[in-house]
Each structure stands twice: as structure tokens, then as C-alpha cells.
Design an enzyme around this catalytic site. Structure first.
Site, PDB file in Angstrom:
ATOM      1  N   LYS A   2       0.841  -0.971   0.266  1.00  0.00           N
ATOM      2  CA  LYS A   2      -0.269   0.163  -0.014  1.00  0.00           C
ATOM      3  C   LYS A   2       0.999   1.212   0.049  1.00  0.00           C
ATOM      4  O   LYS A   2       1.642   1.845   1.040  1.00  0.00           O
ATOM      5  CB  LYS A   2      -0.867   0.048   1.106  1.00  0.00           C
ATOM      6  CG  LYS A   2      -2.127   0.541   0.846  1.00  0.00           C
ATOM      7  CD  LYS A   2      -2.413   1.617   0.952  1.00  0.00           C
ATOM      8  CE  LYS A   2      -1.335   2.789   2.129  1.00  0.00           C
ATOM      9  NZ  LYS A   2      -1.696   4.244   1.772  1.00  0.00           N
ATOM     10  N   GLU A  61       9.161   1.477  10.700  1.00  0.00           N
ATOM     11  CA  GLU A  61      10.800   2.484  10.179  1.00  0.00           C
ATOM     12  C   GLU A  61       9.737   3.611  10.093  1.00  0.00           C
ATOM     13  O   GLU A  61       9.035   4.267   9.440  1.00  0.00           O
ATOM     14  CB  GLU A  61      10.945   2.352   8.913  1.00  0.00           C
ATOM     15  CG  GLU A  61      12.360   1.236   9.456  1.00  0.00           C
ATOM     16  CD  GLU A  61      12.617   0.445   9.291  1.00  0.00           C
ATOM     17  OE1 GLU A  61      13.837   1.683  10.308  1.00  0.00           O
ATOM     18  OE2 GLU A  61      13.810  -0.363  10.010  1.00  0.00           O
ATOM     19  N   CYS A 117      14.049  10.742   6.749  1.00  0.00           N
ATOM     20  CA  CYS A 117      13.987  10.155   7.949  1.00  0.00           C
ATOM     21  C   CYS A 117      15.510  10.202   8.033  1.00  0.00           C
ATOM     22  O   CYS A 117      15.833  10.451   9.771  1.00  0.00           O
ATOM     23  CB  CYS A 117      13.925   9.444   7.978  1.00  0.00           C
ATOM     24  SG  CYS A 117      14.414   7.704   6.485  1.00  0.00           S
ATOM     25  N   GLU A 176      10.684  16.444  13.275  1.00  0.00           N
ATOM     26  CA  GLU A 176      11.227  16.955  11.935  1.00  0.00           C
ATOM     27  C   GLU A 176      11.535  17.858  10.809  1.00  0.00           C
ATOM     28  O   GLU A 176       9.691  18.182  10.907  1.00  0.00           O
ATOM     29  CB  GLU A 176      10.861  15.698  11.188  1.00  0.00           C
ATOM     30  CG  GLU A 176      10.794  14.146  11.724  1.00  0.00           C
ATOM     31  CD  GLU A 176      10.830  13.266  10.548  1.00  0.00           C
ATOM     32  OE1 GLU A 176       9.478  12.744  10.555  1.00  0.00           O
ATOM     33  OE2 GLU A 176      11.169  11.928  10.339  1.00  0.00           O
TER      34      GLU A 176
HETATM   35  P1  NAP Z   1       3.110   9.261   7.331  1.00  0.00           P
HETATM   36  O1  NAP Z   1       2.100   9.948   6.380  1.00  0.00           O
HETATM   37  O2  NAP Z   1       3.089   8.493   8.120  1.00  0.00           O
HETATM   38  O3  NAP Z   1       2.567   7.950   5.869  1.00  0.00           O
HETATM   39  C1  NAP Z   1       2.745   6.917   5.461  1.00  0.00           C
HETATM   40  C2  NAP Z   1       2.059   6.016   4.875  1.00  0.00           C
HETATM   41  O4  NAP Z   1       0.796   5.274   6.001  1.00  0.00           O
HETATM   42  C3  NAP Z   1       1.472   6.117   3.710  1.00  0.00           C
HETATM   43  O5  NAP Z   1       1.612   5.185   2.571  1.00  0.00           O
HETATM   44  C4  NAP Z   1       0.596   6.839   4.353  1.00  0.00           C
HETATM   45  O6  NAP Z   1      -1.148   6.576   2.863  1.00  0.00           O
HETATM   46  C5  NAP Z   1       0.002   5.310   5.045  1.00  0.00           C
HETATM   47  N1  NAP Z   1      -0.989   5.765   6.428  1.00  0.00           N
HETATM   48  C6  NAP Z   1      -1.442   6.872   6.844  1.00  0.00           C
HETATM   49  N2  NAP Z   1      -2.599   7.149   7.722  1.00  0.00           N
HETATM   50  C7  NAP Z   1      -2.363   6.147   7.851  1.00  0.00           C
HETATM   51  C8  NAP Z   1      -3.535   5.387   8.639  1.00  0.00           C
HETATM   52  N3  NAP Z   1      -4.352   5.369  10.065  1.00  0.00           N
HETATM   53  N4  NAP Z   1      -3.050   3.536   8.743  1.00  0.00           N
HETATM   54  C9  NAP Z   1      -2.762   3.466   7.924  1.00  0.00           C
HETATM   55  N5  NAP Z   1      -1.831   3.814   6.563  1.00  0.00           N
HETATM   56  C10 NAP Z   1      -1.704   5.241   6.879  1.00  0.00           C
HETATM   57  O7  NAP Z   1       4.253   9.191   6.765  1.00  0.00           O
HETATM   58  P2  NAP Z   1       4.672   9.835   4.950  1.00  0.00           P
HETATM   59  O8  NAP Z   1       4.261  11.421   5.746  1.00  0.00           O
HETATM   60  O9  NAP Z   1       3.887   9.464   4.108  1.00  0.00           O
HETATM   61  O10 NAP Z   1       6.600  10.302   5.479  1.00  0.00           O
HETATM   62  C11 NAP Z   1       7.629  11.009   6.029  1.00  0.00           C
HETATM   63  C12 NAP Z   1       7.360  10.092   7.416  1.00  0.00           C
HETATM   64  O11 NAP Z   1       8.157   8.692   7.213  1.00  0.00           O
HETATM   65  C13 NAP Z   1       8.818  10.847   8.384  1.00  0.00           C
HETATM   66  O12 NAP Z   1       7.960  10.882   9.593  1.00  0.00           O
HETATM   67  C14 NAP Z   1       9.874  10.091   8.095  1.00  0.00           C
HETATM   68  O13 NAP Z   1      10.731  10.112   9.181  1.00  0.00           O
HETATM   69  C15 NAP Z   1       9.364   8.829   8.649  1.00  0.00           C
HETATM   70  N6  NAP Z   1      10.413   7.712   7.170  1.00  0.00           N
HETATM   71  C16 NAP Z   1      10.877   7.188   7.783  1.00  0.00           C
HETATM   72  C17 NAP Z   1      11.911   6.163   7.020  1.00  0.00           C
HETATM   73  C18 NAP Z   1      12.164   4.701   7.866  1.00  0.00           C
HETATM   74  O14 NAP Z   1      13.200   4.014   7.755  1.00  0.00           O
HETATM   75  N7  NAP Z   1      13.043   4.929   9.575  1.00  0.00           N
HETATM   76  C19 NAP Z   1      12.178   6.400   5.866  1.00  0.00           C
HETATM   77  C20 NAP Z   1      11.453   7.050   5.259  1.00  0.00           C
HETATM   78  C21 NAP Z   1      10.560   7.882   6.124  1.00  0.00           C
HETATM   79  P3  NAP Z   1      -1.026   8.073   3.047  1.00  0.00           P
HETATM   80  O15 NAP Z   1       0.025   8.618   1.430  1.00  0.00           O
HETATM   81  O16 NAP Z   1      -2.348   7.650   1.306  1.00  0.00           O
HETATM   82  O17 NAP Z   1      -1.539   9.092   3.733  1.00  0.00           O
END
Ligand code: NAP
Length: 485
Positions: A182, A258, A292, A389
Site C-alpha cells: 500500500k 521504520e 528520515c 522533524e
Molecule cells: P505517513 O503520513 O505516516 O504515511 C506513511 C504511509 O502510511 C503512507 O502510505 C500513508 O498513506 C499511510 N497512512 C497514513 N495514515 C494511515 C493510517 N491511519 N493507517 C494506515 N496507513 C496510513 O508518512 P509520510 O508523510 O508518507 O512519510 C514521512 C515520514 O516517514 C517521516 O516521518 C519520515 O521520517 C518517515 N520515514 C521513515 C523512514 C525510516 O526508515 N525510518 C524512511 C522514510 C520515511 P497516505 O499517503 O494515503 O496518507
């Protein structure tokens, strides 16, 4: 300025379920937008709960045969996927740039990094060793088998749309698991292109399913409550990670998380300042700060703080900001309006707290979701920009007085993904690395990501490791057989 050809968008735009490209059961679609211009570049099938459960059906149908596929065959398919990614790297990079907005140079880097997960896990697929030992009592043997954990739900973010997918799909397939991916709804095209490429590489129908959705919460929740799903691997924000950990608890689903980072970047007075500035540019500016692993807080020993800030500001102000479609662009737009507004608010808050922008500090006067590369000095250690962040091209600098102070400042966060340390004193470097509450440390190096290394965080940055040998273990269960012979 030379303009780069737009990629021909021949990425699929339907759902991939059981080897077929299908519209959503509801017929719904959603728009994918180019962040550089705000224009719609494609419409994609909007998967719903029925589609997600159909994808779990497909993953379930394919599971037994894939788990029984000889590891060598699984390895060959992953190797072929690596080769196809390498052959198509330029098209994939352009597709990533187009839907994510990152500069082409960053997108090319991402494709190379992403492909390496297929190569690495093609090599790991044949090494899922078990073990046998004699029980201490001497009465029997302890045989340990490694078996695939089962159907996996993989949820990925928009900032590395290819690499975050391959970092999960590679080890899952190597271990013999089937998956439903997804992807983030801002960047579904790259994920769909990866699904197509994996099928071309020989992945059987139903082993990899891809379900983009604008109703991510409902779709992922439905899958986590299907008892056939045994694993969730999530990359994204800590906030959503917490929700999914709670959802996964209902069926006691195995989780890898992650999550967010808030990386400190420590520069000691004995550091090679040239190397520290080079490392800071990589740690801060890869992906325009939307990583991240991005250095989020610069802690610099007082004796070299002015020099470091001046030199970092020179480098930041020389960066070329513009759309990814222009050759020479080094910093593209941020992902969307909300992201650009958040960075703006964090910088304004820091300035209100007493910080000073020595370069940048605002959104440039051009359309699109841009923010100027920015260096902030005199940032008070309690400022909000150091707690959150930033996810943008902003480097806040704080001075420290000694090693103990530096470690305390770095550890003063609920996050623990990665920290960076610059010093010429190797003993100090190792001592500080041990004392830092982080899953990874870049010691005199601004880049830690490597498919052969265990990537992951501690504290609220996550659970589990991706990459390296550890990465495949997250998709395997140990089964213990007590044998008497
Ligand atoms: P996000 O808002 O948490 O979304 C991540 C994924 O989760 C997307 O596919 C999103 O779908 C989905 N999602 C959102 N709300 C959800 C819910 N209630 N239930 C199930 N799935 C849900 O994060 P992002 O803004 O895409 O990415 C940035 C974040 O990722 C930052 O905090 C970054 O640090 C972190 N990150 C961490 C790593 C690591 O390896 N530690 C690597 C890369 C990024 P939608 O797009 O449809 O909302």
C-alpha cells in the site's frame, strides 16, 4: 537552463491484484500531482477495503507455492528484477522526480539504491539457514527451521517511493512471503511501476499485489484484521506508526516499524571541518531534507561554530533550486503545500525564539512548494524546530561546550534513528557512538544508508531492521523441533 524530457508515463494506473491490473471495485480514482507545478499528471485507481481484501485473497492463494519455490529460483527472480531496474533506471528516475518532485540527481541516486535491495536479497534468498544443536541434557537435538512469516502488508511513504518498497519487497520475497503493498497516495505511480517490473522479472501472480488508496486508514485496518495477514512492515511517521501498532495488536500481527527521525549532527572542535561541511550537505540536503535520516539539529563545539556555520551557509546558498525537470537543479520542491507551510512555520517559530537566518529563511517567490536552503544560527536549545522533524532544507545550528553536553543534547529526543559525529579523535568517536541512543551512527560520514547494513531506529523511531542479513530475519519465523534420534 536545459529542460529535461518528461518521462512517458507508461506506469500502470490500475490496482495490481493476483497478477491482473484492475480498476477499484468502487470505480473511484484519485489524482496524482506534480509538486513542481501542481498539475495533475495521472489518475490512479482508488483501492478500497474490498480491493485490499481481494489482494489478501490473492496473496493467500499464491502463498504456499511461493514458500515452496526453491530459494535459488526466488533468488534468480530478484536478480532479474535488479537487472531490469538497472536497465530502466533513467525512466524510473524521471517517474520518481515527476510525482515526488525531487531533483533528478536525487531520483537517480534513489533508483540505484532501491535496485541494490533486489540484488542484496537475491544473494540472501539462498542463505536462510537454520541450526541444530544437542540439548544440554544430551537427550535430544534442538532443530531450528526458518520459515516465511506469512502474508505481509507493506505500507510505504512518499519520500523514497522506490527504495522504501524494494527494501521491504526484496527480503519478503527472499524469505518466501507474499505481499500486499500500500504505497503513499502522493506517489503511487512508482510503486505500480515496480509491481509491473517484478512481474516481468518472473514473480508469479499474487505474490506481489499493489493497492494504492486515498483511504489508507480503512484499507490497512481491514487487512490487519484479516487473520491471514501475519506481518506489517510500515515506514512512515511515528504518529501513524503508533496507530498501526495498536491496530496490529488485535490479531497480534508481527510488526516492523521504520518511523520518524530527528537526527543530531555533532561537530567537535577537533573535526576536519571540510569533511564535516561535506558530510552536512549530504546528511541535510539529500532529497531536499525530506529524509528520515536528514540531519535535523546541528550541535557544533563553540570553538568551530562560526567557521562551520559560515562555510555551510556558503555551500547552501550556492545550491540551484528549481523544478526537477531542469537539468542542473539540486533542490526540488517539497512534496505538497502542507509540507512547505510546515517548514515555513518552523523557521518563523525559530526566528521568533531568537534564531537568525544567515542564508535563506523563506519560501521563494515562484509557484510550487519550494523552500530556500536555510542556515539558522543562535537557535535556543528549547526551540520547537529542534524537537520536530523539519523535513525540508533547513539547518539549525546550536553550540555545545563539551562532549558530555553534546551527548546529552543529542539524546534529548524521543527519536533515535540516526546520529552523525565528526571528530578526528577515533577514541572519542567510538565512545560517543556508544553513548548515543540511536540505531545508527555516521562517524565522519554523512550517509549511512546501505542495503548491506541493518537500517533502523530505537526509541520512537521504530522496531526492527531493514537491509543486511537482519532484514530477511524480519520476514522469517524460527520453528523449533525437539528431535530424538
Ligand atoms: P505517513 O503520513 O505516516 O504515511 C506513511 C504511509 O502510511 C503512507 O502510505 C500513508 O498513506 C499511510 N497512512 C497514513 N495514515 C494511515 C493510517 N491511519 N493507517 C494506515 N496507513 C496510513 O508518512 P509520510 O508523510 O508518507 O512519510 C514521512 C515520514 O516517514 C517521516 O516521518 C519520515 O521520517 C518517515 N520515514 C521513515 C523512514 C525510516 O526508515 N525510518 C524512511 C522514510 C520515511 P497516505 O499517503 O494515503 O496518507
Amino acid at each position: 537552463m536545459t529542460t529535461i524530457d518528461r518521462p512517458t508515463i507508461d506506469a500502470p494506473t490500475e490496482l495490481l491484484i493476483g497478477g491482473e491490473w484492475r480498476p477499484a471495485a468502487s470505480g473511484d480514482r484519485f489524482d496524482v500531482v506534480d509538486p513542481a507545478t501542481g498539475t495533475v499528471i495521472a489518475t490512479v485507481a482508488n483501492g478500497g477495503v474490498d480491493d485490499a481484501l481481494a489482494a489478501v485473497d490473492a496473496a493467500d492463494t499464491a502463498a504456499a507455492a511461493w514458500a515452496a519455490t526453491p530459494p535459488r529460483r526466488r533468488a534468480e527472480i530478484l536478480r532479474r528484477a535488479f537487472e531490469l531496474m538497472a536497465e530502466r533506471s533513467e525512466d524510473l528516475a524521471r517517474l520518481i522526480s515527476l510525482e515526488n518532485g525531487k531533483a533528478l540527481v536525487d531520483a537517480r541516486g534513489e533508483v540505484a539504491y532501491a535496485a541494490e535491495f533486489f540484488r542484496w536479497y537475491s544473494e540472501e534468498a539462498v542463505r536462510a539457514a537454520g541450526s541444530v544443536m544437542t540439548a544440554p541434557s544430551g537427550t535430544n537435538r534442538i532443530l531450528v527451521l526458518q520459515q516465511p512469516v506469512g502474508i505481509c502488508v507493506l505500507v510505504t511513504p512518499w519520500n523514497f517511493p522506490a527504495a522504501m518498497a524494494t527494501r521491504k519487497i526484496g527480503p519478503a520475497l527472499a524469505a518466501g512471503c507474499t505481499v500486499v503493498l500500500k504505497p503513499a497516495s502522493d506517489t503511487p505511480l512508482t510503486a505500480l511501476a515496480m509491481g509491473s517490473l517484478l512481474h516481468e522479472a518472473g514473480v508469479p501472480d499474487g505474490v506481489v499485489n499493489v493497492v494504492p488508496s486515498r483511504s489508507s486508514g480503512a484499507v490497512v485496518s481491514a487487512m490487519l484484521h484479516d487473520p491471514r495477514v501475519r506481518k506489517l512492515s510500515f515506514t512512515g511517521s511515528t504518529e501513524v506508526g503508533r496507530i498501526l501498532l495498536a491496530e496490529a495488536a488485535d490479531q497480534v500481527v508481527n510488526t516492523s516499524m521504520e518511523l520518524g527521525g530527528n537526527a543530531p549532527f555533532l561537530v567537535f572542535a577537533d573535526a576536519d571541518v571540510d569533511a564535516a561541511v561535506d558530510g552536512a550537505m549530504v546528511a541535510k540536503m539529500r532529497n531536499a531534507g525530506e529524509a528520515c535520516t536528514a540531519a535535523n539539529r546541528f550541535y557544533v563545539e563553540a570553538a568551530v561554530a562560526d567557521e562551520f556555520a559560515r562555510r555551510l551557509a556558503e555551500r547552501m546558498s550556492a545550491l540551484v533550486v528549481g523544478p526537477a525537470s531542469e537539468e542542473g537543479t539540486q533542490v526540488g520542491p517539497l512534496i505538497n503545500e502542507e509540507a512547505a507551510a510546515k517548514v515555513d512555520a518552523l523557521v518563523s517559530g525559530a526566528v521568533a525564539d531568537g534564531a537568525r537566518a544567515v542564508v535563506g529563511g523563506r519560501r521563494p517567490s515562484r509557484s510550487g512548494f519550494y523552500f530556500e536552503p536555510t542556515v539558522l544560527v543562535d537557535v535556543p536549545s528549547g526551540s520547537g524546530i529542534l524537537r520536530e522533524e523539519i523535513f525540508g532544507p533547513v539547518a539549525p545550528i546550536v553550540t555545545f561546550v563539551d562532549e558530555q553536553d553534546a551527548v546529552a543534547l543529542a539524546n534529548g529526543s524521543e527519536y533515535g534513528l540516526v546520529a552523525y559525529v565528526y571528530t578526528r579523535d577515533l577514541a572519542r568517536g567510538l565512545r560517543v557512538s556508544e553513548a548515543l541512543d540511536f540505531g545508527m551512527v555516521g562517524l565522519n560520514r554523512g550517509l549511512v544508508s546501505d542495503p548491506a547494513a541493518p537500517f533502523g531506529g530505537v526509541k520512537q523511531s521504530g522496531i526492527g531492521r531493514e537491509g543486511g542479513h537482519e532484514g530477511v530475519l524480519d520476514y522469517l519465523e524460527s520453528k523449533y523441533v525437539a528431535v530424538q534420534w
